[in-house]
Structures are given as C-alpha cells and as structure tokens.
Design a protein around this motif. Structure first.
Motif, PDB file in Angstrom:
ATOM      1  N   ALA A 191      93.404 132.048  -1.733  1.00  0.00           N
ATOM      2  CA  ALA A 191      93.681 131.124  -0.853  1.00  0.00           C
ATOM      3  C   ALA A 191      93.078 130.136  -0.706  1.00  0.00           C
ATOM      4  N   ALA A 192      92.283 129.635  -1.659  1.00  0.00           N
ATOM      5  CA  ALA A 192      92.048 128.184  -2.656  1.00  0.00           C
ATOM      6  C   ALA A 192      93.254 127.589  -2.480  1.00  0.00           C
ATOM      7  N   ILE A 193      94.138 128.488  -3.512  1.00  0.00           N
ATOM      8  CA  ILE A 193      95.217 127.465  -3.568  1.00  0.00           C
ATOM      9  C   ILE A 193      96.334 127.206  -2.718  1.00  0.00           C
ATOM     10  N   ALA A 194      96.694 128.140  -1.319  1.00  0.00           N
ATOM     11  CA  ALA A 194      97.277 128.461  -0.455  1.00  0.00           C
ATOM     12  C   ALA A 194      97.076 126.989   0.183  1.00  0.00           C
ATOM     13  N   VAL A 195      95.688 127.198   0.269  1.00  0.00           N
ATOM     14  CA  VAL A 195      95.072 125.366   1.172  1.00  0.00           C
ATOM     15  C   VAL A 195      95.471 124.454   0.713  1.00  0.00           C
ATOM     16  N   MET A 196      95.614 124.727  -0.251  1.00  0.00           N
ATOM     17  CA  MET A 196      95.854 122.703  -1.594  1.00  0.00           C
ATOM     18  C   MET A 196      96.805 122.860  -1.675  1.00  0.00           C
ATOM     19  N   ASP A 197      98.134 124.375  -1.327  1.00  0.00           N
ATOM     20  CA  ASP A 197      99.735 123.929  -1.790  1.00  0.00           C
ATOM     21  C   ASP A 197      99.655 123.287  -0.113  1.00  0.00           C
ATOM     22  N   HIS A 198      99.100 123.816   0.746  1.00  0.00           N
ATOM     23  CA  HIS A 198      99.485 123.591   1.950  1.00  0.00           C
ATOM     24  C   HIS A 198      99.207 122.033   2.448  1.00  0.00           C
ATOM     25  N   HIS A 199      98.232 121.280   2.026  1.00  0.00           N
ATOM     26  CA  HIS A 199      97.516 120.301   1.563  1.00  0.00           C
ATOM     27  C   HIS A 199      98.537 119.500   1.152  1.00  0.00           C
ATOM     28  N   LEU A 200      99.051 119.423   0.037  1.00  0.00           N
ATOM     29  CA  LEU A 200     100.455 119.116  -0.873  1.00  0.00           C
ATOM     30  C   LEU A 200     101.486 118.524  -0.226  1.00  0.00           C
TER      31      LEU A 200
END
Length: 250
Positions: A191-200
């Motif tokens: 879930a955290a990686i999904a949020v980071m990917d969205h941010h990047l």
C-alpha cells in the motif's frame, strides 16, 4: 580533512544547493575564474569541485570548454525517473521493516517545515525541502549506499524540474508527503509503495512538460548568496566581484 578538501566540499555544497533550488538554471555557464574568485580557490580546486558535481549529474564539464549546469534531454530525464521509482520502492520496504514511532514524528516535523515554507512563499526552500523529505526516508532505511544513490537522483530530478517543469507546486508536495507518512505508519509495504508510485508519477508529470526555460540573472550574486547559506565557522575567503548579467546557455 585537508584544507583543500574543505574548500572543494564548501564550493560543491554551495553550487549543489543553488542548482537544486533552481537558482542556477540548466545550461548556466560556470567560468572557472569567477568560481575561483568567489570561493577563494585555485583553478585546480575549481575543476575538482566541478568534476565532483559532474559525477552527480548536476554539471557538464567537457575538456577545454566552460562548464555549465547540466541540461539533460527528455529521454535522459525519463531514465532518471525510472531509476528513482526503483530506488524509492526499495526505500519504502526497508523503512517499513525498520519502522519506529519516532520515524513518523521526524517525518511529520519535516512536512511542517515544508508547510511553513509554502505559507511564507519561499519557493526555493520548498523545492529543497521537498527533495530532502525523500533523502530523509532513505536515511531511515539504514542503507548508506541507497541513501547516496537516491540523494543524487533526487538532485537530478530538481534539475529536470527547472529545465522542463512547471513552477514548483508546494501544495502538491506537502499533501502528497502527508499521504506517504500515513501509508508508512500503516506498515503495509504494498500500500505504501502504491502511494509513493502515485506521488512520483505526479512529480514526473509536473517535471516533463517540455517547457524549456530561459533565465537572466546575476551569477556573482547567486554564488555569493549560496556561499553565505552554507557558510561555516571557518569559511574560505571570498573575493567580491563586480556584478554582471549572465544568460543561461541555449
């Protein structure tokens, strides 16, 4: 550390911050004589500083030609973001494995600094703090090599934003960083990686708009300002220079 190394490090830190905060636009000429006079360094030491920044991808210093701040192509910029996504995913997984409550408090404190800079209208500071948020995460991973690599990539992204992107959006950065902290607290790596990917993805979209900029400014004034910003208790002597207008190279 030798006196020569201290001078080179001092110049590197000042120039790096000026580039990251977009005070020195991509393509800006960096004459050795002006840098040497500004930082109280010989041409040999100036070249050493420029070579170090070139290794970080922030400066182009071809032999027998005046060095400039780097001006990556769109294709090179896309490659930088590809590498950054891979590194940031690794950081997220390691930070979650090592997560401690104080991590959340430290990250929230940093986001508050970003918010304060946004409210004060300090765009250059906002740009720097936005990148430092990710470097801070890399430090929390406990992997020194990962922190070094991500730090260099984040700096290159700041350069890309200066070259191709729209003006820095502090509102977006602050809100997206808050979402990342919330996701990390949840200790769910996917879930955290999904949020980071969205941010990047949002950062990359803001960066790669192909709106190349041209800027006119006073190189001597910029160098003086950033020399003062990184000043230490025993700074190198800096010689005053007459002001002159410099246009970013095309």
């Amino acid at each position: 550390m030798s006196k020569k190394s201290t001078r080179v490090d001092f110049a590197c830190k000042a120039l790096r911050q000026a580039i990251i905060e977009q005070a020195l636009p991509p393509g800006t000429k960096l004459p050795e004589d002006e840098l040497g006079a500004r930082f109280g360094m010989s041409r040999t030491l100036v070249r050493a500083a420029l070579a170090h920044l070139q290794s970080e991808g922030l400066v182009d210093a071809p032999p027998r030609r005046t060095a400039t701040t780097a001006k990556p192509t769109l294709e090179e910029a896309k490659e930088v973001f590809e590498v950054r996504r891979t590194l940031e995913r690794a950081v997220v997984r390691l930070v979650i494995e090592r997560w401690r409550p104080e991590f959340g408090a430290e990250l929230e404190g940093h986001v508050r600094e970003e918010e304060a800079a946004r409210k004060a209208g300090e765009a250059p500071v906002s740009i720097r703090l936005a990148g430092e948020f990710h470097v801070k995460l890399a430090e929390m991973s406990g992997n020194g090599l990962l922190r070094r690599y991500l730090g260099e990539v984040v700096s290159r992204c700041s350069l890309i934003l200066a070259l191709y992107g729209r003006p820095h959006s502090a509102d977006c950065a602050v809100n997206e960083h808050r979402e990342i902290v919330t996701a990390l607290r949840g200790r769910n790596a996917d879930a955290a990686i999904a949020v980071m990917d969205h941010h990047l993805g949002a950062v990359e979209h803001r960066a790669l708009l192909d709106q190349g900029r041209d800027a006119e400014f006073d190189l001597g004034a910029v160098l003086s300002r950033y020399a003062e910003v990184v000043d230490t208790s025993n700074p190198p002597k800096v010689a005053p220079l007459p002001k002159r207008k410099t246009r970013a190279a095309k």
